[in-house]
Design an enzyme around this catalytic site. Structure first.
Site, mmCIF file in Angstrom:
data_model
loop_
_atom_site.group_PDB
_atom_site.id
_atom_site.type_symbol
_atom_site.label_atom_id
_atom_site.label_comp_id
_atom_site.label_asym_id
_atom_site.label_seq_id
_atom_site.Cartn_x
_atom_site.Cartn_y
_atom_site.Cartn_z
ATOM 1 N N LYS A 136 -16.397 -6.937 35.940
ATOM 2 C CA LYS A 136 -16.245 -5.874 36.916
ATOM 3 C C LYS A 136 -15.962 -6.613 38.432
ATOM 4 C CE LYS A 136 -18.140 -1.875 39.091
ATOM 5 N NZ LYS A 136 -18.978 -0.917 39.072
ATOM 6 N N HIS A 274 11.740 -3.104 -0.484
ATOM 7 C CA HIS A 274 11.655 -2.089 0.508
ATOM 8 C C HIS A 274 10.555 -0.970 0.326
ATOM 9 C CE1 HIS A 274 15.080 -4.173 1.992
ATOM 10 N NE2 HIS A 274 15.929 -3.996 1.183
ATOM 11 N N ASN A 417 11.378 12.375 -1.906
ATOM 12 C CA ASN A 417 11.068 12.874 -3.158
ATOM 13 C C ASN A 417 11.291 11.925 -4.077
ATOM 14 O OD1 ASN A 417 10.721 15.801 -2.368
ATOM 15 N ND2 ASN A 417 13.183 15.986 -2.013
#
Length: 513
Positions: A136, A274, A417
């Protein structure tokens, strides 16, 4: 005023040399516990932290640095006269350098049989508190959590007499990344011990494995990270025996191959291109399985990823070496098989013990979307036995049933699909990633290089119309497995009955997007 450095480390890599060089530069060293002992044993003058605080370490070392004399020295802003006046009145001396790394929580939870009590005792409290205080106030304090940064700090101290603001800023950033990682790791460990919903505020943490040459395409930067903990059977645990480093696409494709491979207990080979399977075969041995996987699509397997759940022998290696393969993943390789395959310069060979081990149910599937993150349970169920229903007049034969369940495992892992044709524990046609189901059916049939007649069909989701059943029946497909659940299921059942096709509903969908 003489500069001060506070040193307290679990990982003592390079710490003696770092402290010695600080001492040569005239910097006073404050230290705690085991670190102080190590430094003193190596002839380095150390001021114990208890001397700074005027308070002894207590509670088995749980409390030693949680004191205003430490945090006042870290947080006092040097260009604020009020701060400097206050610490002078309180007899607090500024601390300019902090070198801290934390209790080994990660290493502790990675041990076999570790208890909750052991894990909790390795949660650092004082360390993160000092790091955050110093970070900080990084304008005035150099905070080091990584031993690799010691040399940079020493060089600047030697050359300039101080650490530059740019370096202190980067060190502070590293601190907050480090403490965030540490806290997230603790939360993750505790969360995994209980069943329940994901939290309202989720912080995930991973560790970098390597920078990749590029991402999916050469213009995209990419990095490979690993989850915390032992991930037995995952690609991250594989040992690379040969070939250049893995690319982004290699890792993604190989992971897809492994996910599918884990569905099988019998000798099985999965070929992926792929992220989609282009051939899967199960056989009486791994050679037979490879021949089946290859025969499904000899074109697409070229340049693909092959995963096997048995050791690769010389005969199988010889067959594999006839084409270009990017990667072969297997639990082991015979010595002669390695000699054959390593003769090919560009192939990567990965040895993955426990390749069959399925992921824990606590593992989550995550998909990044722009501005957010989708998280779901992994799809770790194939079907529920009691949900399987024969819905046609003809009952499937035992062989058809075996082939349908084989195909069902494959279709679960190809993009929706998705349609998979199989026969004799071999894929004979795969139709992935189509925007409508009839195209997926037609592609699987049309692209098949193996006789489709007598095969079975698996669909990852229901048939919206009877056209899919009709196309399958006309191609000579004899049995179908699909989830069911369409408002037009009866049309598909009627079409199957018309052609004498057996059909099973699983009651479970396996979309994969």
């Amino acid at each position: 005023m003489k500069m001060r450095a506070l040193i307290s480390v679990s990982d003592k890599t390079g710490i003696v040399e770092f402290a010695r060089r600080l001492e040569i530069l005239g910097i006073e060293i404050i230290s705690t516990g085991g670190t102080a002992k190590t430094l003193m044993e190596n002839g380095i003058a150390v001021t114990p932290v208890s001397q700074v605080t005027g308070f002894p370490e207590c509670l088995d070392g749980r409390v030693k640095t949680l004191h205003p004399a430490v945090h006042g020295g870290l947080l006092a802003m040097r260009d604020h006269p009020e701060h400097m006046e206050q610490i002078e009145k309180l007899n607090i001396h500024p601390i300019d350098i902090v070198a801290i790394n934390l209790y080994p929580f990660r290493e502790t939870i990675g041990k076999e049989g570790v208890t909750l009590e052991e894990a909790i005792e390795n949660i650092d409290i004082g360390g993160p508190t000092m790091l955050r205080s110093g970070a900080k106030n990084h304008k005035d304090v150099a905070v080091i959590v990584d031993p690799r940064d010691y040399d940079r700090v020493l060089e600047e101290l030697k050359e300039q007499g101080k650490v530059s603001y740019e370096t202190k800023y980067r060190l502070a950033l590293k601190v907050f990344e480090h403490t965030a990682h540490y806290d997230a790791m603790i939360a993750q460990y505790l969360r995994e011990r209980i069943e329940g919903e994901l939290p309202n505020h989720l912080t995930l943490t991973f560790e970098k494995v390597q920078d990749l040459r590029y991402g999916e395409n050469p213009h995209q930067k990419a990095v490979f990270y690993r989850e915390i903990g032992k991930m037995s059977g995952s690609l991250i645990e594989a040992v690379q025996l040969h070939g250049k480093e893995l690319s982004f696409n290699n890792i993604n494709d190989a992971n897809g191959a492994l996910e599918l491979l884990k569905e099988y207990d019998e000798p099985t080979v999965v070929a992926v291109k792929h992220t989609n399977a282009c051939g899967v075969g199960s056989g009486y041995d791994i050679f037979d399985a490879y021949l089946k996987a290859y025969a499904c699509d000899p074109t697409s397997i070229f340049g693909g990823i092959v995963a096997a759940n048995r050791r690769i022998d010389a005969k199988t290696a010889q067959e594999m070496s006839k084409i270009f393969l990017e990667i072969i993943v297997a639990p082991d390789f015979e010595e002669e098989a390695l000699e054959i395959l390593t003769a090919k310069k560009n192939i990567r060979l990965l040895k993955l013990e426990h390749i069959e081990k399925r992921p824990s149910q606590k593992t989550k599937d995550m998909k990044k979307v722009y501005g957010g993150l989708l998280i779901q349970d992994i799809d770790d169920v194939l079907y529920e036995e009691e949900e399987l229903k024969i819905v046609t007049e003809r009952i499937p034969t035992k062989k058809e049933m075996e082939d349908m369940l084989f195909a069902w495992k494959v279709v679960k892992h190809i993009k929706s699909n998705g349609i998979v044709l199989a026969k004799d524990q071999q894929t004979v046609g795969i139709g992935p990633g189509q925007v409508n189901r009839i195209w997926a059916v037609e592609n699987a049939i049309r692209q098949s290089l193996v006789e489709v007649k007598g095969s079975v069909l698996a669909s990852d989701a229901f048939f919206p119309f009877a056209d899919c059943v009709e196309a399958a029946a006309k191609a000579g497909i004899t049995a179908i497995i699909q989830p069911g659940g369409s408002i037009k299921d009866e049309d598909s059942i009627e079409m199957a009955n018309r052609y004498g096709v057996a059909m099973i509903f699983t009651g479970m969908r396996h979309f994969k997007h």
